[in-house]
Motif scaffolding. Structure first.
Motif, short mmCIF file in Angstrom:
data_model
loop_
_atom_site.label_atom_id
_atom_site.label_comp_id
_atom_site.label_asym_id
_atom_site.label_seq_id
_atom_site.Cartn_x
_atom_site.Cartn_y
_atom_site.Cartn_z
N PRO A 253 0.82 -1.23 0.00
CA PRO A 253 0.00 0.00 0.00
C PRO A 253 0.85 1.27 0.00
O PRO A 253 0.87 2.04 0.96
N VAL A 254 1.54 1.48 -1.11
CA VAL A 254 2.44 2.62 -1.22
C VAL A 254 1.85 3.73 -2.09
O VAL A 254 2.46 4.79 -2.24
N LEU A 255 0.68 3.50 -2.65
CA LEU A 255 0.06 4.46 -3.56
C LEU A 255 -0.87 5.39 -2.79
O LEU A 255 -1.79 4.94 -2.11
N ASN A 256 -0.62 6.69 -2.88
CA ASN A 256 -1.49 7.70 -2.26
C ASN A 256 -2.36 8.33 -3.33
O ASN A 256 -1.85 8.98 -4.23
N ILE A 257 -3.66 8.13 -3.24
CA ILE A 257 -4.58 8.71 -4.22
C ILE A 257 -5.13 10.05 -3.73
O ILE A 257 -5.35 10.97 -4.50
N ALA A 258 -5.32 10.16 -2.42
CA ALA A 258 -5.97 11.35 -1.86
C ALA A 258 -5.22 12.66 -2.12
O ALA A 258 -5.87 13.69 -2.35
N PRO A 259 -3.87 12.69 -2.10
CA PRO A 259 -3.21 13.99 -2.35
C PRO A 259 -3.59 14.61 -3.70
O PRO A 259 -3.79 15.83 -3.80
N TRP A 260 -3.69 13.79 -4.71
CA TRP A 260 -4.06 14.29 -6.05
C TRP A 260 -5.51 14.77 -6.04
O TRP A 260 -5.83 15.83 -6.61
N LEU A 261 -6.38 14.01 -5.38
CA LEU A 261 -7.78 14.40 -5.31
C LEU A 261 -7.95 15.66 -4.46
O LEU A 261 -8.81 16.51 -4.77
N GLU A 262 -7.15 15.80 -3.42
CA GLU A 262 -7.24 16.98 -2.56
C GLU A 262 -6.98 18.25 -3.36
O GLU A 262 -7.63 19.28 -3.14
N GLN A 263 -6.04 18.19 -4.28
CA GLN A 263 -5.71 19.36 -5.10
C GLN A 263 -6.81 19.66 -6.12
O GLN A 263 -6.84 20.74 -6.71
N ARG A 264 -7.71 18.70 -6.32
CA ARG A 264 -8.79 18.85 -7.31
C ARG A 264 -10.13 18.55 -6.66
O ARG A 264 -10.98 17.88 -7.23
N ARG A 265 -10.31 19.06 -5.47
CA ARG A 265 -11.49 18.75 -4.65
C ARG A 265 -12.80 19.02 -5.40
O ARG A 265 -13.70 18.18 -5.44
N THR A 266 -12.91 20.20 -6.01
CA THR A 266 -14.15 20.56 -6.69
C THR A 266 -14.41 19.65 -7.88
O THR A 266 -15.54 19.17 -8.08
N GLU A 267 -13.38 19.39 -8.66
CA GLU A 267 -13.53 18.51 -9.82
C GLU A 267 -13.93 17.10 -9.38
O GLU A 267 -14.75 16.43 -10.02
N TYR A 268 -13.36 16.67 -8.28
CA TYR A 268 -13.66 15.35 -7.72
C TYR A 268 -15.13 15.27 -7.30
O TYR A 268 -15.86 14.34 -7.68
N GLN A 269 -15.59 16.25 -6.55
CA GLN A 269 -16.97 16.24 -6.07
C GLN A 269 -17.96 16.41 -7.22
O GLN A 269 -19.00 15.74 -7.27
N ASP A 270 -17.62 17.30 -8.16
CA ASP A 270 -18.49 17.50 -9.32
C ASP A 270 -18.55 16.24 -10.18
O ASP A 270 -19.61 15.92 -10.76
N GLY A 271 -17.42 15.55 -10.29
CA GLY A 271 -17.38 14.34 -11.10
C GLY A 271 -18.30 13.25 -10.56
O GLY A 271 -19.00 12.57 -11.33
N LEU A 272 -18.31 13.10 -9.25
CA LEU A 272 -19.21 12.12 -8.64
C LEU A 272 -20.67 12.46 -8.94
O LEU A 272 -21.45 11.59 -9.34
#
Length: 389
Positions: A253-272
């Protein structure tokens, strides 16, 4: 909630709801969105599959980078804490990475509420990784247990912690009327429970669909169901890594997905939300694949920098033997350490560990973080600098 945009959703339906809103002391009548079960297969554009293939290749390289280490678990430890910081920040809980490392050595009453909550994620994630390593399938019961850990000692801790919600929730409503909610997930009845069990069955069944595509679909469905009264975002993002591990695409478990999503919070929420509105998967799958691809490249770069640091420590300690060399080698996973921990980890006396750490301080590899003579915590600034990039 934009009811009109969801009324004709091809992958879900609106259901009438009513009840009492204790926040404002009024009765309400509104609608909730109930997603359909996930499809066995999904039609995606060739461009989307191309993005997925590139992401899978990058992730394989990242996994291989970790595997080259004599002890790949060393990289998993800081990765989990980095993920904890970013995934919590997405939900409005902020803590410094260095404070989360320090929390390993402090009593619960000495932690701030934010650090304590982020530390809960570390505990839950490490427990989940062990379960997957032991061959346990991802299950609703597993997630209930993890959610209980996430909420331990927080304002959301209470009778509903550790269980699927039994009340209606509203996303993005704040202190406003129910009609102001950004999204309203299914009622807490058979529609939620049936949807959750269908999700569990779907996530477990063998499929020819690429794992990254399945990760994107499962994450959407989990967030649309919103099965818990709190912690859904953090749990949903943790499940993404668990899926990759369970499928064998990620050994560590060395892959961090959240840092990338954190920088794109609005795009992430809108995408859902856009998936619910349109039923179109391509943009969402491409978005998640891009997150995995970018963070996989970050893993590769971080591994190279950490290994270079370790080599520089060895050069600094040229000719040294024993515990100081072993501590220095493991600083990439333990950038903070105490004498007691070193004595325990390396099976030496307290005095031997103390002497070794003093040598590392003398060489500038470690510095004392806390004042005083007892319970001293030492940290490697150079390792932390790489991890915080």
């Amino acid at each position: 909630m934009d009811i009109d945009s969801l009324r004709d959703s091809p992958i879900g339906r609106l259901a009438p709801i009513k009840g009492h809103d204790p926040r404002i002391g009024k009765e309400y009548e509104y609608v909730a969105y109930v997603p359909n079960p996930l499809p066995e297969t999904v039609e995606l554009a060739a461009d989307t599959y191309s993005v997925v293939i590139d992401a899978a290749a990058a992730m394989a390289r990242a996994d291989q980078s970790a595997a080259l280490l004599p002890n790949p678990v060393l990289l998993a430890r800081p990765a989990t804490r980095r993920e904890a910081v970013s995934t919590s920040a997405l939900e409005g809980t902020y803590a410094l990475l260095s404070d989360v490392f320090e929390a390993d050595f402090l009593a619960a009453e000495d932690l701030t509420s934010s650090v304590s909550e982020v530390r809960n994620y570390v505990t839950a994630a490490e427990s989940a990784y062990d379960m997957i390593a032991d061959g346990q399938p991802i299950s609703v019961r597993m997630l209930e247990s993890l959610q209980g850990v996430l909420l331990r000692g927080t304002p959301s801790d209470g009778p509903q912690a550790g269980s699927v919600r039994t009340t209606q929730v509203f996303i993005g409503v704040g202190n406003r009327n129910v009609s102001s909610a950004r999204f309203v997930p299914p009622p807490a009845d058979h529609r939620l429970l049936d949807g959750l069990l269908q999700w569990q069955e779907w996530i477990r069944e063998p499929s020819p669909v690429p794992t990254i595509v399945r990760v994107a679909l499962a994450h959407y469905q989990f967030e649309a169901l919103h099965p818990f009264h709190d912690g859904n975002g953090r749990l949903g993002r943790l499940v993404m890594v668990l899926q990759l591990m369970a499928a064998g695409d990620l050994r560590y478990p060395v892959l961090n997905i959240a840092p990338w999503l954190e920088q794109r919070r609005t795009e992430y929420q809108d995408g859902l939300l856009r998936v619910s509105q349109t039923g179109r998967w391509d943009d969402w799958v491409s978005f998640i694949a891009a997150a995995i691809h970018a963070e996989a490249l970050e893993v590769i770069d971080r591994v190279e920098k950490l290994l270079a640091l370790r080599e520089s420590f060895r050069e600094t300690l040229r000719g040294a033997k024993g515990v100081s060399r072993r501590i220095a080698d493991d600083l990439i996973g333990y950038p903070m350490i105490t004498v007691s921990l070193a004595a325990s980890m390396y099976g030496v006396s307290y005095q031997a560990a103390n002497t070794a750490i003093a040598k590392l301080v003398e060489k500038g590899i470690l510095r004392q973080r806390t004042a005083g003579r007892y319970g001293r915590i030492f940290q490697s600034d150079s390792v932390l600098a790489v991890l915080e990039q």
